[in-house]
Design an enzyme around this catalytic site. Structure first.
Site, PDB file in Angstrom:
ATOM      1  N   LYS A 203     -11.933  -2.083   7.074  1.00  0.00           N
ATOM      2  CA  LYS A 203     -11.113  -2.877   7.979  1.00  0.00           C
ATOM      3  C   LYS A 203     -11.564  -2.720   9.436  1.00  0.00           C
ATOM      4  CE  LYS A 203      -8.552  -3.509   4.266  1.00  0.00           C
ATOM      5  NZ  LYS A 203      -7.622  -2.511   3.787  1.00  0.00           N
TER       6      LYS A 203
ATOM      7  N   TRP B 231       0.832  -1.210   0.000  1.00  0.00           N
ATOM      8  CA  TRP B 231       0.000   0.000   0.000  1.00  0.00           C
ATOM      9  C   TRP B 231       0.859   1.250   0.000  1.00  0.00           C
ATOM     10  CZ3 TRP B 231      -4.282  -1.375  -1.846  1.00  0.00           C
ATOM     11  CH2 TRP B 231      -4.907  -2.554  -1.463  1.00  0.00           C
TER      12      TRP B 231
ATOM     13  N   ASP C  86      -1.760   6.739   6.171  1.00  0.00           N
ATOM     14  CA  ASP C  86      -2.770   5.761   5.773  1.00  0.00           C
ATOM     15  C   ASP C  86      -2.978   4.864   6.994  1.00  0.00           C
ATOM     16  OD1 ASP C  86      -4.242   3.645   4.812  1.00  0.00           O
ATOM     17  OD2 ASP C  86      -2.886   3.164   3.140  1.00  0.00           O
TER      18      ASP C  86
HETATM   19  C1  LIG Z   1      -7.030  -2.138   2.329  1.00  0.00           C
HETATM   20  C2  LIG Z   1      -6.003  -1.060   2.351  1.00  0.00           C
HETATM   21  C3  LIG Z   1      -5.924  -0.070   1.357  1.00  0.00           C
HETATM   22  C4  LIG Z   1      -6.834  -0.067   0.142  1.00  0.00           C
HETATM   23  O1  LIG Z   1      -8.068   0.386   0.470  1.00  0.00           O
HETATM   24  P1  LIG Z   1      -9.202   0.581  -0.650  1.00  0.00           P
HETATM   25  O2  LIG Z   1     -10.302   1.167   0.185  1.00  0.00           O
HETATM   26  O3  LIG Z   1      -9.499  -0.748  -1.212  1.00  0.00           O
HETATM   27  O4  LIG Z   1      -8.688   1.525  -1.664  1.00  0.00           O
HETATM   28  C5  LIG Z   1      -4.972   0.913   1.490  1.00  0.00           C
HETATM   29  N1  LIG Z   1      -4.130   0.937   2.528  1.00  0.00           N
HETATM   30  C6  LIG Z   1      -4.156   0.001   3.500  1.00  0.00           C
HETATM   31  C7  LIG Z   1      -3.201   0.081   4.637  1.00  0.00           C
HETATM   32  C8  LIG Z   1      -5.098  -1.026   3.432  1.00  0.00           C
HETATM   33  O5  LIG Z   1      -5.132  -1.962   4.400  1.00  0.00           O
END
Ligand SMILES: *Cc1c(COP(=O)(O)O)cnc(C)c1O
Length: 355
Positions: free
Chosen positions: A190, A99, A166
């Protein structure tokens, strides 16, 4: 029978969230209508949006000067929105996984990117520590939890520039010093809600400082000014997010979540370290309390599919590891009951006895 849900995302939600969401799909706020068929501008939904934003601020103890947004596009959209809105000349990024590297790729479209450190050399099994963040960057971007590799940065780094994070897979699992950040973003699927909404916390002073024109929908200012109602927001996921936030508060807030998450993770890591069949993949001091990654020890490698089947016979789902790591990944998000973790540990013990 309800399964033991270890999926990495979309993932387990509290029963409270699911029940209340289901009820609102039938009849929302006593309106005699489903939440699926009402205006996002109705006073009933505006109240949901307002309460959700207020609860995020309360739970994370967000200081004045920040706005909470609920937007579409996923965390992946933030990979470009962040540099679009904040990158004037140069930004620093920490490369801790898939990511993070996707975020880096997007930032490079907007300016100079200093990747201050990367753990790619060891398949992202650790969090780099000895790095220097240049002081002439507009922000330093981190990924606090690396969902795929099971490593986590459980404190806010001390650097002289604003942070951007993030936090998709560990938001609400620890107190955060929001004042260190210009932007925090998290895809909801998540630790908050069904897929379809992204939570963004933005420092309003950080906006409006770049020269480039920004498309209306990608401009944080648009959404700050319109209270996340510039266009139709993801109504149902926001309603679910509100339920989860209420549940967090009722459970004792973020500190209580952190305590429970740490206990759950410790139960599983202790077993991985004890059991002769398994071993952890992440560097011990960087182990994530959200995503626990482990594999079979080399001499038992051929038992991997057998263990998956054995576990699934006990109602355990979602423990297959991501293809880039292999083995197993048990995701222990905030809604994970201790009983499910104990069921997994029991399965590991019983499987060991058979071999
Ligand atoms: C799942 C995830 C993403 C991607 O998220 P989307 O909503 O599918 O774009 C980005 N960063 C992290 C750390 C993730 O766990």
């Amino acid at each position: 029978m309800k399964k033991h849900n270890f999926y990495a995302g979309p993932s387990i939600l509290s029963e409270y969230t699911i029940k209340n969401t289901a009820a609102a799909v039938e009849d929302f706020a006593g309106m005699g209508l489903s939440i699926l068929e009402i205006s996002h501008r109705s006073k009933e939904f505006v109240a949901v949006m307002d309460e959700a934003q207020a609860l995020v601020k309360e739970l994370l103890d967000i200081p004045a000067g920040y706005e909470v947004l609920f937007l579409g596009g996923g965390a992946s959209m933030q990979f470009c929105m962040v540099p679009y809105n904040l990158l004037k000349k140069k930004a620093a990024y920490l490369d801790t996984g898939t990511w993070a590297s996707k975020a880096i790729k997007e930032a490079k479209l907007f300016g100079e990117v200093a990747v201050v450190a990367s753990s790619k050399d060891k398949n992202y099994t650790y969090i780099p520590k000895d790095y220097l963040v240049p002081e002439d960057v507009d922000y330093f971007h981190i990924t606090t939890n690396n969902t795929i590799y099971g490593t986590e940065l459980r404190e806010d780094p001390s650097v002289k520039v604003p942070l951007v994070a993030d936090m998709s897979s560990d938001i609400f699992s620890r107190p955060v010093d929001v004042s260190k950040y210009d932007v925090i973003y998290a895809g909801a699927q998540k630790n908050l809600a069904p897929a379809g909404v992204t939570l963004i916390i933005v420092r309003t002073d950080a906006l409006g400082n770049v020269d480039r024109p920004i498309p209306t929908m990608l401009n944080y200012k648009t959404h700050v000014e319109k209270g996340s109602m510039f266009n139709t927001p993801p109504v149902l996921p926001i309603y679910s997010a509100l339920q989860t936030l209420k549940w967090y508060k009722e459970q004792g807030g973020i500190k209580a979540m952190e305590k429970k998450d740490k206990e759950n993770a410790a139960i599983l890591y202790d077993e991985i370290d004890r059991n002769k069949l398994f071993k952890g993949t992440a560097n011990v001091e960087d182990r994530s309390i959200m995503n626990v990654c482990f594999v079979m020890n080399d001499e038992y490698k051929e038992l991997e599919a057998d263990f998956n089947a054995f576990a699934s016979g006990r109602g355990i789902v979602g423990i297959k590891g991501h293809r880039s790591v292999g083995g197993f990944r048990a995701s222990l998000y905030n809604a994970m009951p201790k009983n499910s973790v104990e069921t997994l540990v029991e399965a590991m013990k019983d499987f060991e006895k058979q071999h």
